[in-house]
Design an enzyme around this catalytic site. Structure first.
Site, mmCIF file in Angstrom:
data_model
loop_
_atom_site.group_PDB
_atom_site.id
_atom_site.type_symbol
_atom_site.label_atom_id
_atom_site.label_comp_id
_atom_site.label_asym_id
_atom_site.label_seq_id
_atom_site.Cartn_x
_atom_site.Cartn_y
_atom_site.Cartn_z
ATOM 1 N N ARG A 185 0.859 -1.182 0.000
ATOM 2 C CA ARG A 185 0.000 0.000 0.000
ATOM 3 C C ARG A 185 0.899 1.237 0.000
ATOM 4 O O ARG A 185 1.451 1.617 1.026
ATOM 5 C CB ARG A 185 -0.886 -0.022 1.254
ATOM 6 C CG ARG A 185 -2.024 0.978 1.238
ATOM 7 C CD ARG A 185 -2.646 1.070 2.616
ATOM 8 N NE ARG A 185 -1.813 1.845 3.517
ATOM 9 C CZ ARG A 185 -1.660 1.596 4.812
ATOM 10 N NH1 ARG A 185 -2.230 0.556 5.364
ATOM 11 N NH2 ARG A 185 -0.909 2.380 5.559
ATOM 12 N N HIS A 204 -3.778 4.260 4.567
ATOM 13 C CA HIS A 204 -4.879 3.300 4.653
ATOM 14 C C HIS A 204 -6.164 3.956 4.150
ATOM 15 O O HIS A 204 -6.892 3.391 3.339
ATOM 16 C CB HIS A 204 -5.050 2.840 6.093
ATOM 17 C CG HIS A 204 -6.250 1.971 6.311
ATOM 18 N ND1 HIS A 204 -6.340 0.687 5.816
ATOM 19 C CD2 HIS A 204 -7.430 2.200 6.960
ATOM 20 C CE1 HIS A 204 -7.503 0.170 6.155
ATOM 21 N NE2 HIS A 204 -8.189 1.068 6.838
ATOM 22 N N TYR A 263 3.993 5.322 11.388
ATOM 23 C CA TYR A 263 4.255 3.927 11.756
ATOM 24 C C TYR A 263 5.114 3.148 10.761
ATOM 25 O O TYR A 263 5.379 1.971 10.989
ATOM 26 C CB TYR A 263 2.934 3.180 11.983
ATOM 27 C CG TYR A 263 1.954 3.236 10.826
ATOM 28 C CD1 TYR A 263 2.081 2.394 9.723
ATOM 29 C CD2 TYR A 263 0.885 4.121 10.850
ATOM 30 C CE1 TYR A 263 1.180 2.435 8.676
ATOM 31 C CE2 TYR A 263 -0.033 4.171 9.809
ATOM 32 C CZ TYR A 263 0.116 3.331 8.726
ATOM 33 O OH TYR A 263 -0.768 3.381 7.689
#
Length: 388
Positions: free
Chosen positions: A281, A285, A294
């Site tokens: 990805r 998100h 993160y």
């Protein structure tokens, strides 16, 4: 809304399950990140898969490239519209175009697709107008399309629940005696949900003609895959008694070939398959997420070098299958699509704030009525300048 089978009525015979090709590779790849074809000669472990795209034509290759480019353009426009306040939220597919276009183009018209909420490329392959996808994210409809028109179910927000719907539908297909198949999409995060485990159990026991297509983009929001499983996801299928295959999710040819293989074995009565498309990805998100909190930027840079669109373009150019005229024409088509999406979304009505109170209870409820009245008064206070 009910879901109706549109599959052709043909007898289905249950046959002995056929295992994946011998010497199963850890990752099926037919087009390298450098844009080179991997031929089956010398690679017997991929021969059966490669056979599904061995005779793919230049026109078909250009079609796959066009699909990925236009899907990415649509996705980028939707992200931009959300940033401008036109959409409440958007779940980008950036980096996952090959997994979606390859698998989507592997389906037949009579197959049935159960998506999550990020399968914009699959929706494109099924003929769903991309602007219909945006109504839900603007809050003006519950999906915007009839699932039975394109055999493409509405987006599912509840993580993993669509795999149960897909399994039940596939079991129904078997009872109907049809020879179509079902494909259910979900992510690596959803693979940890109980609904997915139940789907695997039921589909295996009842030999349901369903392909579970997991797009492992390696991050369930901020949770990395290694925090969810100790083995590659495709290996989970072994415990349920059906095949699992890991495919290069940035390789549109491999995704096309392996999904065709899995769908055909489902139609032959050989039961379910788990396909794990190992991809990445490249964006957030959703537009409410900040991936820089993160994960390291060098990880994203490394995966950008494996970009699914860039590798197919390299192959098209090196083989002389596309010239500058083709790419220029596609760029113009891409811009036209972006413009149409902007115009359609901006012409959509603003969502009715009070609509959230509708259909909560079939016969109404006193508490809901009270809450609706309170919220209506709160909304009216903005126009009256009485905000407290």
């Amino acid at each position: 809304m009910t879901v109706e089978s549109t599959a052709a009525r043909k007898p289905r015979k249950r046959t002995a399950a056929k295992k994946p090709p011998g010497g199963q590779p850890d990752l099926v790849q037919l087009l390298t990140p450098e844009g080179r074809r991997v031929k089956s000669a010398g690679h017997p472990e991929i021969a059966e898969y490669a056979g599904y795209v061995e005779d793919i034509t230049p026109d078909e290759l250009r079609g796959l490239y066009r699909d990925m480019v236009l899907t990415r353009r649509f996705d980028a426009e939707a992200t931009s519209l959300q940033r401008q306040g036109e959409l409440g939220l958007w779940a980008s597919l950036l980096g996952q175009e090959a997994a979606q276009i390859g698998s989507g183009r592997a389906t037949r018209e009579d197959d049935y697709v159960f998506p999550t909420y990020r399968e914009h490329g699959v929706a494109w392959c099924r003929g769903v107008d991309p602007t219909n996808l945006l109504g839900m994210f603007r809050g003006v409809n519950n999906g915007g399309w009839d699932p039975n028109t394109n055999n493409f179910h509405l987006y599912t927000i509840v993580i993993g629940s669509q795999t149960l719907h897909a399994t039940g539908y596939a079991m129904g297909i078997t009872k109907d005696g049809a020879d179509s198949a079902v494909i259910a999409y979900f992510g690596d995060g959803a693979s940890s949900q109980g609904d997915v485990a139940e789907s695997f159990t039921f589909s295996a026991v009842y030999n349901a003609p369903v392909v579970f297509f997991c797009q492992n983009n390696q991050w369930a929001i901020s949770e990395p895959t290694e925090k969810q499983t100790r083995v590659p996801l495709y290996q989970r299928a072994q415990g349920y008694g059906f095949p699992g295959v890991r495919v290069d999710g940035n390789d549109v040819l491999a995704c096309l070939a392996v999904t065709k293989w899995a769908l055909e074995r489902a139609r032959r009565g050989e039961g379910p398959t788990l396909v794990e498309a190992f991809t990445y990805r490249m964006g957030a998100h959703t537009t409410s997420d900040d991936p820089t909190r993160y994960r390291h930027d060098d990880e994203r840079v490394a995966w950008e070098a494996k970009d699914p669109i860039a590798r197919l373009r390299t192959y098209l150019e090196s083989e002389g299958h596309a010239d500058e005229g083709f790419f220029a024409e596609l760029e113009a088509e891409s811009e036209a699509l972006g413009k149409r999406v902007r115009e359609v979304v901006r012409a959509m009505p603003d969502p009715d704030p009070l609509a959230i109170f509708e259909n909560v209870y079939a016969d109404g409820h006193a508490l809901v009525d009270e809450e609706r009245a309170q919220f209506a008064a709160y909304q009216a206070s903005f126009a009256e300048g009485e905000v407290r």
